[in-house]
Scaffold this motif. Sequence first.
Motif, PDB file in Angstrom:
ATOM      1  N   HIS A  12       0.793  -1.235   0.000  1.00 40.85           N
ATOM      2  CA  HIS A  12       0.000   0.000   0.000  1.00 40.85           C
ATOM      3  C   HIS A  12       0.822   1.280   0.000  1.00 40.85           C
ATOM      4  O   HIS A  12       0.262   2.376   0.017  1.00 40.85           O
ATOM      5  CB  HIS A  12      -0.975  -0.019   1.185  1.00 40.85           C
TER       6      HIS A  12
ATOM      7  N   GLU B  30      -7.481  -8.836   4.543  1.00 40.21           N
ATOM      8  CA  GLU B  30      -7.301  -9.285   3.162  1.00 40.21           C
ATOM      9  C   GLU B  30      -5.887  -9.837   2.963  1.00 40.21           C
ATOM     10  O   GLU B  30      -5.704 -10.913   2.391  1.00 40.21           O
ATOM     11  CB  GLU B  30      -7.531  -8.128   2.185  1.00 40.21           C
TER      12      GLU B  30
ATOM     13  N   GLU C 218     -10.896   1.397  10.563  1.00 37.59           N
ATOM     14  CA  GLU C 218     -11.757   0.371   9.968  1.00 37.59           C
ATOM     15  C   GLU C 218     -11.236  -0.098   8.606  1.00 37.59           C
ATOM     16  O   GLU C 218     -11.115  -1.303   8.361  1.00 37.59           O
ATOM     17  CB  GLU C 218     -13.182   0.918   9.824  1.00 37.59           C
ATOM     18  N   ARG C 219     -10.912   0.832   7.721  1.00 37.87           N
ATOM     19  CA  ARG C 219     -10.413   0.451   6.394  1.00 37.87           C
ATOM     20  C   ARG C 219      -9.048  -0.233   6.512  1.00 37.87           C
ATOM     21  O   ARG C 219      -8.770  -1.207   5.804  1.00 37.87           O
ATOM     22  CB  ARG C 219     -10.325   1.672   5.467  1.00 37.87           C
TER      23      ARG C 219
ATOM     24  N   LEU D  40      -6.112   6.152   6.266  1.00 35.57           N
ATOM     25  CA  LEU D  40      -7.320   5.440   5.865  1.00 35.57           C
ATOM     26  C   LEU D  40      -8.374   5.316   6.957  1.00 35.57           C
ATOM     27  O   LEU D  40      -9.529   5.018   6.662  1.00 35.57           O
ATOM     28  CB  LEU D  40      -6.956   4.025   5.395  1.00 35.57           C
TER      29      LEU D  40
ATOM     30  N   GLU E 110      -9.535  -3.785   7.426  1.00 32.81           N
ATOM     31  CA  GLU E 110     -10.012  -4.559   6.276  1.00 32.81           C
ATOM     32  C   GLU E 110      -8.835  -4.984   5.397  1.00 32.81           C
ATOM     33  O   GLU E 110      -8.767  -6.127   4.942  1.00 32.81           O
ATOM     34  CB  GLU E 110     -11.009  -3.742   5.452  1.00 32.81           C
ATOM     35  N   LEU E 111      -7.914  -4.043   5.167  1.00 30.03           N
ATOM     36  CA  LEU E 111      -6.724  -4.356   4.363  1.00 30.03           C
ATOM     37  C   LEU E 111      -5.854  -5.405   5.050  1.00 30.03           C
ATOM     38  O   LEU E 111      -5.304  -6.293   4.391  1.00 30.03           O
ATOM     39  CB  LEU E 111      -5.907  -3.096   4.095  1.00 30.03           C
TER      40      LEU E 111
END
Length: 178
Positions: free
Chosen positions: A45, A67, A59-60, A56, A63-64
Motif C-alpha cells: 500500500h 485481506e 476500519e479500512r 485510511l 479490512e486491508l
Amino acid sequence: MVDANKPVLILVGPPGSGKSTVGRRVAHRLACGFKDFDDDLQEAHGLAAGELVVELGRERFQELEVELLRTVLTEFDGVLALGGGTPTAPGAAELLAGHRVVFLDVDLENLLKREGLVPLHPWLLPNPRAHLRQLLTERRPVYESVATATVPTSGRDPQDVVDDVLRALSVAGHPIAP
C-alpha cells in the motif's frame, strides 16, 4: 504435522514486544523464512502501517490487514510476525485459528524503554504511556485468545525468549526441532 501452506509459527503482541527480533532468530534456528507483516502492508500500500491507519482510518486499515492476512496464511510457510493490532481486526482471530501462534507478552514499563517505539508508531503521541496502557488492556485478551502459547519478554534477552518460544510450542503439542 504442519501444512506446507501454513506459517510454521505466527508471533503476536503489542508494538515493541520483540516480534521481529525474536521472529528473525526463530526463523534462523528453524532454517526457514521470516516475514514481518507490517513490511508486507507497506509494500502493498505504499505507506508504513502507522501512516496507513492515520490516512485510511482504523476500519479500512483493518479490512486491508485481513485481506492480506488471508493471502499470507495460505502462501507463506516460515515465521510470521503480525502487526500489533492485526489480531484485533474483525475476522483475524478466525483466520488464525488452527495455526501455531505465540503471544510475546511485555509489560508497560518495558515497552516504554524500547528505543524507537514512538517514532515508528505516531498514533501513540502525544501521550505514549497512556496510549500503551490502553492498548495493552484492550489487546491482551485478544492476544491470549488467539495464542497457543504465551512467552514473557519483559527485561529478557532475545535468545532466552527464542528458546522459550520453541519450548512452548513443543510443550503445547506442536513439536518444532530447535
